[in-house]
Design a protein around this motif. Sequence first.
Motif, mmCIF file in Angstrom:
data_model
loop_
_atom_site.group_PDB
_atom_site.id
_atom_site.type_symbol
_atom_site.label_atom_id
_atom_site.label_comp_id
_atom_site.label_asym_id
_atom_site.label_seq_id
_atom_site.Cartn_x
_atom_site.Cartn_y
_atom_site.Cartn_z
ATOM 1 N N THR A 64 3.395 48.187 28.226
ATOM 2 C CA THR A 64 2.929 47.030 28.116
ATOM 3 C C THR A 64 3.771 45.834 27.235
ATOM 4 N N ASP A 65 3.841 46.677 25.891
ATOM 5 C CA ASP A 65 4.485 45.968 24.951
ATOM 6 C C ASP A 65 6.449 45.731 25.375
ATOM 7 N N GLU A 66 6.762 46.087 25.744
ATOM 8 C CA GLU A 66 8.272 45.654 26.733
ATOM 9 C C GLU A 66 7.908 44.866 27.605
ATOM 10 N N LEU A 67 6.800 45.092 28.781
ATOM 11 C CA LEU A 67 6.932 44.372 29.356
ATOM 12 C C LEU A 67 5.940 42.598 28.743
ATOM 13 N N PHE A 68 5.503 42.461 28.194
ATOM 14 C CA PHE A 68 4.226 40.871 27.279
ATOM 15 C C PHE A 68 5.899 40.412 26.907
ATOM 16 N N ALA A 69 6.892 41.552 25.947
ATOM 17 C CA ALA A 69 8.272 40.795 25.818
ATOM 18 C C ALA A 69 8.885 39.326 26.143
ATOM 19 N N THR A 70 9.048 39.535 27.395
ATOM 20 C CA THR A 70 9.381 39.653 28.970
ATOM 21 C C THR A 70 9.024 38.179 29.189
ATOM 22 N N LEU A 71 7.502 37.756 29.293
ATOM 23 C CA LEU A 71 7.167 37.012 30.494
ATOM 24 C C LEU A 71 7.456 35.732 29.513
ATOM 25 N N PRO A 72 6.968 35.065 30.048
ATOM 26 C CA PRO A 72 7.067 33.239 29.402
ATOM 27 C C PRO A 72 5.753 33.454 28.353
ATOM 28 N N PRO A 73 6.673 32.654 27.421
ATOM 29 C CA PRO A 73 5.167 32.867 25.997
ATOM 30 C C PRO A 73 4.095 32.246 26.029
ATOM 31 N N GLU A 74 4.214 31.390 26.975
ATOM 32 C CA GLU A 74 2.840 30.312 27.028
ATOM 33 C C GLU A 74 2.232 31.119 27.546
ATOM 34 N N LEU A 75 2.135 32.075 28.412
ATOM 35 C CA LEU A 75 1.154 33.206 28.943
ATOM 36 C C LEU A 75 0.988 34.508 28.746
ATOM 37 N N ALA A 76 2.366 35.212 28.490
ATOM 38 C CA ALA A 76 1.971 36.008 26.963
ATOM 39 C C ALA A 76 1.207 35.609 25.752
ATOM 40 N N ALA A 77 1.074 34.697 25.398
ATOM 41 C CA ALA A 77 0.422 34.783 23.911
ATOM 42 C C ALA A 77 -2.003 35.280 24.604
ATOM 43 N N HIS A 78 -1.868 34.642 26.114
ATOM 44 C CA HIS A 78 -3.074 34.681 26.233
ATOM 45 C C HIS A 78 -2.934 35.243 27.584
ATOM 46 N N ALA A 79 -2.804 36.931 27.706
ATOM 47 C CA ALA A 79 -2.439 37.269 29.070
ATOM 48 C C ALA A 79 -2.897 38.479 29.274
ATOM 49 N N ARG A 80 -3.422 39.836 30.285
ATOM 50 C CA ARG A 80 -3.915 40.332 30.809
ATOM 51 C C ARG A 80 -3.112 40.951 31.781
ATOM 52 N N VAL A 81 -3.596 42.087 31.664
ATOM 53 C CA VAL A 81 -2.526 43.227 33.345
ATOM 54 C C VAL A 81 -3.309 43.560 33.656
ATOM 55 N N GLN A 82 -3.287 43.949 35.304
ATOM 56 C CA GLN A 82 -3.729 44.803 36.044
ATOM 57 C C GLN A 82 -2.749 45.561 36.014
ATOM 58 N N PHE A 83 -3.069 47.320 36.119
ATOM 59 C CA PHE A 83 -2.254 48.823 37.147
ATOM 60 C C PHE A 83 -3.109 47.975 38.231
ATOM 61 N N CYS A 84 -2.228 48.703 38.746
ATOM 62 C CA CYS A 84 -2.443 48.610 40.433
ATOM 63 C C CYS A 84 -1.947 49.574 40.946
ATOM 64 N N GLY A 85 -2.538 49.657 42.065
ATOM 65 C CA GLY A 85 -2.169 50.927 43.036
ATOM 66 C C GLY A 85 -0.616 50.492 42.800
ATOM 67 N N PRO A 86 0.377 51.629 43.329
ATOM 68 C CA PRO A 86 2.296 51.395 42.930
ATOM 69 C C PRO A 86 2.621 51.229 43.665
ATOM 70 N N ALA A 87 2.311 49.432 44.438
ATOM 71 C CA ALA A 87 3.419 48.437 45.125
ATOM 72 C C ALA A 87 2.789 47.472 45.278
ATOM 73 N N GLY A 88 3.926 46.523 45.667
ATOM 74 C CA GLY A 88 3.755 45.098 45.298
ATOM 75 C C GLY A 88 2.231 44.285 46.180
#
Length: 520
Positions: free
Chosen positions: A116-140
């Motif tokens: 999660t740390d590495e993922l947020f480091a790559t996101l657009p900063p404006e989104l990463a600063a106030h983002a939530r992440v939902q882990f889903c079933g393992p398919a797009g």
Amino acid sequence: MAMTQLPPMMPDPSPPVVPDGDGSGEDAPAILRRQSLRESAARTYARALPIVPVRARGLTIEGADGRRYLDCLSGAGALALGHNHPVVLEAIRAVLDSGAPLQILDLATPVKDAFTDELFATLPPELAAHARVQFCGPAGTDAVEAALKLVRTATGRDGVLAFSGAYHGMTAGALAVSGGAPAVSVTRLPFPYDYRCPFGVGGEHGAELGARWTERLLDDPKSGAGAPAGMILEPVQGEGGVIPAPDGWLRRMREITAARGIPLIADEVQTGVGRTGSFWAVGHSGVVPDVMVLSKAIGGSLPLAVVVYREELDVWRPGAHAGTFRGNQLAMAAGAATLAYVRENDLAQRAAVLGERMLTRLRALAARWPHIGDVRGRGLMIGLELVDPADPDSGLGRPATTADTAVTTGAVSGALPGADGSAAYRAADSTDTGTAALPAAPTLAAAVQRECLHRGLIVELGGRHSAVIRLLPPLIITDEQAEAVLDRLADALDAAIHALGDRPARELPPSVPPFTGGHR
């Protein structure tokens, strides 16, 4: 114009590439026969690619018969670092050797926290600063379902805006917002497609007409569209035929949705992790979506899918979206290693530069063969649309003018080709004469794919009627390997076009499914 110097690369781990081998081992024909007898009729890639992989490294796959292939399918874009990259294997072994649980539902673990740390480091900063992440079933496709459910819950509305030519997955909700779906409660909008512009004009004007159409549809109380829960789009349509959305058009979609309180969902399942020349494809336009759907390469070759979204949308109840295998620890470890490697080695920039080199050479092929109607792409997401030059009655498209071509190829003032994000090119024979876009040639495309396989090259088909040759090489492809890919593709095109003779290039197969992918 001088080409930008490529950044230095780590030593390529791939074995030497040879077209044929004398290896023995498993009986490949017998394995393929058993597959055809026992597996579902819904299988896809196995039909066009009758090989039995037994080993793989980097760009190279070795079959049970000893032949080696250059893999420009890359697990449908899931293998950003190619097969069995050392950093991925090391990350997986570290988890296995540690005794950590391999599957832990949605409980917190050090591996998940690091991902999660590495993922947020790559996101657009404006989104990463106030983002939530939902882990889903393992398919797009499950992540798309989660995104649609999220915006419907957050807005209290039901309708969705989607685009012609889209592909978002094969489950019910994802299929409904894909371009080939039957009549559903989804409002379908025109996607900018320069070669076959729905308004018959193409270029920036065609994209602007599409934006105005969207704006007026939403503001017209009698349009029948209603107030939508969200808009979902791909920054580059992959299965739709490798069609990049112009940056200006993406910004207009952001403006339109923001002004009307409509959450914007960016499907970056295939375009993410450096594939298009930016870590996330929305980065080209500077657009910050409300929701990002991520899968494929984020798992480092293993199954993983997440939805990242603005915290204001995080209103659903516990358990509103769940899945047994959302706690795949091996995928999170492999994914964190992949994200870090791509970021630290600036592989997105390499994809941009090498992709432009490959497009330049492919444009030269288009000038030679009128059967190549369009060459387009972004980074290492490249497509060649094959057409039938013998039949000018397309029913789609627009007259292509020399002025249009000068803009889209960057022929004005020495600009880079595709500077507006389209990287589109039209063969000289059609642009100079002003002829319309030509009919798709799926028979020729299938023949080219077969000829590529005979020469040790794996490519995918996509687009309308499966007439687009798609190249999705891993980001670690070397300059020499890229040249080998293009050499084999050029030979395959020559062979397929000469073998075609006077037969129709556009004849459709007996049954053309609405989607050629089905891999989410």
